[in-house]
Design a protein around this motif. Sequence first.
Motif, short mmCIF file in Angstrom:
data_model
loop_
_atom_site.label_atom_id
_atom_site.label_comp_id
_atom_site.label_asym_id
_atom_site.label_seq_id
_atom_site.Cartn_x
_atom_site.Cartn_y
_atom_site.Cartn_z
N ASN A 1 -3.59 -7.33 -2.50
CA ASN A 1 -3.14 -6.61 -1.31
C ASN A 1 -1.94 -7.36 -0.70
N PHE B 1 -5.35 -11.36 -1.67
CA PHE B 1 -4.35 -11.01 -0.65
C PHE B 1 -3.26 -12.06 -0.61
N LEU C 1 -6.25 -0.14 -2.57
CA LEU C 1 -6.22 -1.25 -3.53
C LEU C 1 -7.60 -1.78 -3.88
N GLY D 1 0.80 -1.22 0.00
CA GLY D 1 0.00 0.00 0.00
C GLY D 1 0.83 1.27 0.00
N ALA E 1 -4.13 -0.59 3.52
CA ALA E 1 -3.79 -0.83 2.11
C ALA E 1 -5.05 -1.01 1.27
N ASP E 2 -6.06 -1.64 1.85
CA ASP E 2 -7.28 -1.93 1.12
C ASP E 2 -7.99 -0.65 0.66
#
Length: 207
Positions: free
Chosen positions: A83, A115, A110, A61, A106-107
């Motif tokens: 991710n 993941f 993204l 991220g 990070a999500d």
Amino acid sequence: MYLVKTPWLLKKLYPQLTWDIKSTDRCIYLTFDDGPIPIVTPAVLNILKQYNAKATFFCIGDNVRKHPDIFEQVKAGGHAIGNHTFNHLKGWKTDTQTYVDNFLQADKLLDTSLFRPPYGRIKRSQARALKAAKPNLNIFMWDVLSGDFDAALKPEDCLKGVLKYTEAGSMVVFHDSIKAFDRLEYVLPRALEAWSKEGYSFSPLTP
């Protein structure tokens, strides 16, 4: 110490994680961890384009925050996004709540249901907590670890290992990072050339 080919016993011990894709198609799933970063990620995108290959990029991220233009190039190329946490956290050395919070940070950038845990290290409690936070999450590991991150590994030996162990349905891990670039820029085009001659195609991962 690392294994190029993931042992079947490890896959059996962690069945909640996806290690390879069972398919009758001659398809290989190329994945790239740790980007996006300047020079390396654009070079990877250029090589993939030459072989009409689609891949999956498990992005950090913070690197997306720093290099949004390169991140957009990855998406524009038709590649899948995964991710890889915001700060490349090692799950075994991180408490579960911190790990989940970092994943969620990070999500926000993204927005993906794919993941991969950095270093392949994740506690069962973390896997459960991540899926509770994002129910449609798919946790992908790998079938073949290229070893491109290993500065002691000669590019020629890196290529030999990748070609030896990759088969239909394999998920192969490369790294679009500065540390891996010496080996990656040697191995990737040669592996793609060899696999293409054997009739393989290259697809991104899907949930």
